[in-house]
Motif scaffolding. Structure first.
Motif, PDB file in Angstrom:
ATOM      1  N   UNK A  34       0.696  -1.219   0.121  1.00  0.00           N
ATOM      2  CA  UNK A  34      -0.027   0.122   0.020  1.00  0.00           C
ATOM      3  C   UNK A  34       0.812   1.353  -0.155  1.00  0.00           C
ATOM      4  N   UNK A  35       0.255   2.263  -0.615  1.00  0.00           N
ATOM      5  CA  UNK A  35       0.679   3.642  -0.307  1.00  0.00           C
ATOM      6  C   UNK A  35       0.123   4.643   0.037  1.00  0.00           C
ATOM      7  N   UNK A  36       0.799   5.787   0.239  1.00  0.00           N
ATOM      8  CA  UNK A  36      -0.142   7.044   0.669  1.00  0.00           C
ATOM      9  C   UNK A  36       0.561   8.139   0.189  1.00  0.00           C
ATOM     10  N   UNK A  37       0.047   9.186  -0.216  1.00  0.00           N
ATOM     11  CA  UNK A  37       0.428  10.381  -0.684  1.00  0.00           C
ATOM     12  C   UNK A  37      -0.177  11.691  -0.712  1.00  0.00           C
ATOM     13  N   UNK A  38       0.475  12.862  -0.840  1.00  0.00           N
ATOM     14  CA  UNK A  38      -0.176  14.083  -0.590  1.00  0.00           C
ATOM     15  C   UNK A  38      -0.217  14.500  -2.116  1.00  0.00           C
ATOM     16  N   UNK A  39      -1.381  15.408  -2.354  1.00  0.00           N
ATOM     17  CA  UNK A  39      -1.415  16.119  -3.712  1.00  0.00           C
ATOM     18  C   UNK A  39      -1.295  17.694  -3.272  1.00  0.00           C
ATOM     19  N   UNK A  40      -0.293  18.339  -4.101  1.00  0.00           N
ATOM     20  CA  UNK A  40      -0.187  19.776  -3.819  1.00  0.00           C
ATOM     21  C   UNK A  40      -0.254  20.434  -5.037  1.00  0.00           C
ATOM     22  N   UNK A  41      -1.439  21.010  -5.457  1.00  0.00           N
ATOM     23  CA  UNK A  41      -1.699  21.370  -7.111  1.00  0.00           C
ATOM     24  C   UNK A  41      -1.879  20.090  -7.927  1.00  0.00           C
ATOM     25  N   UNK A  42      -1.191  20.004  -8.836  1.00  0.00           N
ATOM     26  CA  UNK A  42      -1.366  18.837  -9.939  1.00  0.00           C
ATOM     27  C   UNK A  42      -0.189  17.858  -9.587  1.00  0.00           C
ATOM     28  N   UNK A  43       0.514  18.147  -8.705  1.00  0.00           N
ATOM     29  CA  UNK A  43       1.782  17.403  -8.438  1.00  0.00           C
ATOM     30  C   UNK A  43       1.535  16.272  -7.356  1.00  0.00           C
TER      31      UNK A  43
END
Length: 79
Positions: A34-43
């Motif tokens: 599994x993975x987790x991530x943040x979105x800042x703008x379109x990145x």
């Protein structure tokens, strides 16, 4: 009786090809990661996988970073 031997040879070759093309080895490596991530703008940034931190990490509310840092397998590779 001479025609029976080529059929066995053809069958053996076909079985070999089918077994050689089995892709289950790659599926096991990617399974349950599994993975987790943040979105800042379109990145997509601040990604965590089963191998640790990955890619570009930027300062945000959820971390205490002051500068952008790049990670690979939970190790800093660039500041």
């Amino acid at each position: 009786m001479k025609n029976v031997k080529p059929i066995y040879l053809l069958t053996a070759v076909m079985i070999f090809i089918i077994v050689s093309c089995d892709n289950n080895q790659n599926k096991v490596a990617n399974e349950n990661c599994p993975s987790s991530y943040e979105l800042i703008g379109k990145d997509t940034v601040n990604v965590i996988t089963c191998h640790g931190k990955q890619g570009k990490w930027v300062p945000s509310i959820s971390n205490k970073l002051q500068d952008t840092i790049y990670y690979k397998n939970d190790s800093i590779i660039e500041k």
